[in-house]
Design a protein around this motif. Structure first.
Motif, PDB file in Angstrom:
ATOM      1  N   LEU A 207       0.828  -1.203   0.000  1.00 57.98           N
ATOM      2  CA  LEU A 207       0.000   0.000   0.000  1.00 57.98           C
ATOM      3  C   LEU A 207       0.866   1.258   0.000  1.00 57.98           C
ATOM      4  CD1 LEU A 207      -2.787   1.330   0.209  1.00 57.98           C
ATOM      5  CD2 LEU A 207      -2.622   1.099   2.698  1.00 57.98           C
ATOM      6  N   GLU A 211       0.961   4.042  -3.034  1.00 57.83           N
ATOM      7  CA  GLU A 211       0.606   5.439  -2.793  1.00 57.83           C
ATOM      8  C   GLU A 211       1.799   6.361  -2.984  1.00 57.83           C
ATOM      9  OE1 GLU A 211      -2.354   6.631  -2.304  1.00 57.83           O
ATOM     10  OE2 GLU A 211      -3.319   4.672  -2.304  1.00 57.83           O
ATOM     11  N   GLU A 214       2.581   6.999  -6.651  1.00 63.91           N
ATOM     12  CA  GLU A 214       1.661   7.966  -7.247  1.00 63.91           C
ATOM     13  C   GLU A 214       2.022   9.389  -6.851  1.00 63.91           C
ATOM     14  OE1 GLU A 214      -3.159   8.916  -7.304  1.00 63.91           O
ATOM     15  OE2 GLU A 214      -2.405   7.010  -6.521  1.00 63.91           O
ATOM     16  N   THR A 243       1.186  10.583   1.471  1.00 59.66           N
ATOM     17  CA  THR A 243       0.975   9.143   1.287  1.00 59.66           C
ATOM     18  C   THR A 243       0.211   8.539   2.458  1.00 59.66           C
ATOM     19  OG1 THR A 243       3.026   8.970   0.007  1.00 59.66           O
ATOM     20  CG2 THR A 243       2.171   6.938   0.968  1.00 59.66           C
ATOM     21  N   PRO A 246      -4.354   7.635   3.047  1.00 62.70           N
ATOM     22  CA  PRO A 246      -4.986   6.337   2.778  1.00 62.70           C
ATOM     23  C   PRO A 246      -4.408   5.208   3.620  1.00 62.70           C
ATOM     24  CG  PRO A 246      -3.563   6.980   0.956  1.00 62.70           C
ATOM     25  CD  PRO A 246      -3.691   8.171   1.850  1.00 62.70           C
TER      26      PRO A 246
END
Length: 326
Positions: A207, A211, A214, A243, A246
């Motif tokens: 995860l 993130e 991106e 980051t 989320p």
């Protein structure tokens, strides 16, 4: 902020009401508690008398109303096996479970953040490829198999770690006994913590990597790098902060979920916590203790989710502003 607390408090009441109804409703399907309490020597007529005295023959609505009335006064019933209030029994085991979850959480945070960030910055390095391969394998292996494997390697073959129990503990506050203050207690905590973290750690690594990758493609990161700012400051201060929102969303739920996974971990390592207590209660058909466990775990989930919402506002103030405008 006051409106937020009021809204969350009302939601918590609704959630706890649903949990109490579900938890109380399933107790009739767990078996006959009298069979475990009195055995086979008591006649059926005597059992019916005992059931009347204990209120087990009352309609569900009457039993639930009586339960809620007592629960509002802090009484969730008395354990059939321990002959003590269920909350006292659960809270006596709570420190062991919380310390196990704390140990697993520290492992997840201290490992997943640097590994995930590095895998995003250097996706083609051998370390990043190994980390991604590990995360894929880690998600696929059940927790109890990880625990058994660790016991075999580090306890049976190498003899480095203890294979069961909580080790030496000390009383630090009231009835709270902890193993965090003793070397033996910390040694006993290592393998169970690694086992419990094994399912969450690969998830968080993947995860954070996704993130972070991106965020690194965003314009403000490219602009900061072009200005010649320290890359480590950009990665671990500016990019990582964006980051984490989320990650916190998933992390708050997953940390609460670890309380459920402690049942398997505590069983494998004979860890004297709430999960192991719950399995014993199921085997003994100790229904008051089972219902109390469900309610306590549900309350921990509600508290955890509320804390996550508060952390949102600290990590990203725009979430707080959006809540006010709404």
């Amino acid at each position: 902020m006051l409106a937020f607390f009021i809204r969350r408090f009302m939601q918590a009441i609704i959630v706890m009401f649903v949990i109490s109804v579900v938890g109380f409703a399933i107790q009739d399907n767990l078996g006959d508690p009298l069979r475990e309490m009195v055995g086979q020597v008591v006649t059926e007529a005597e059992r019916e008398v005992l059931r009347d005295e204990m209120g087990l023959n009352d309609p569900f609505f009457v039993q639930y109303t009586r339960f809620i009335g007592n629960a509002l006064q802090g009484d969730l019933g008395t354990s059939y096996f321990f002959k003590k209030p269920t909350l006292d029994v659960i809270f006596a085991k709570l420190p062991a479970t919380l310390e196990l979850v704390l140990g697993a959480t520290l492992i997840v945070v201290l490992v997943s953040v640097p590994v995930g960030v590095y895998a995003a910055i250097r996706p083609q390095s051998w370390f990043s490829k190994c980390a991604m391969a590990f995360s894929t394998v880690g998600i696929s292996i059940p927790v109890f198999l990880t625990g058994i494997g660790l016991i075999y390697v580090f306890s049976v073959e190498l003899g480095w770690m203890p294979s069961y129990g909580r080790g030496e503990t000390e009383q630090v506050w009231g009835s709270w006994r902890t193993g965090l203050t003793t070397a033996d207690g910390l040694l006993h905590l290592i393998l169970p913590s690694i086992t419990l973290s094994s399912l969450m750690l690969p998830l968080f690594i993947r995860l954070i990597r996704a993130e972070m990758s991106e965020v690194l493609q965003s314009e403000y990161v490219k602009f900061a790098l072009a200005k010649g700012l320290n890359p480590m400051r950009i990665y671990f201060l500016h990019a990582l902060k964006n980051t984490m929102l989320p990650v916190i969303t998933v992390g708050g739920v997953q940390i609460g979920t670890m309380l459920a996974y402690t049942i398997l971990t505590e069983t494998v390592f004979q860890w004297p916590g709430m999960g192991f207590l719950f399995l014993e209660a199921v085997n003994r058909v100790d229904t008051p203790l089972i219902v109390s466990y469900v309610i306590v775990v549900g309350a921990i989930f509600v508290i955890t989710n509320t804390l996550v919402d508060l952390i949102y506002g600290l990590v990203n103030p725009t979430v707080k502003l959006a809540g006010k405008s709404a």
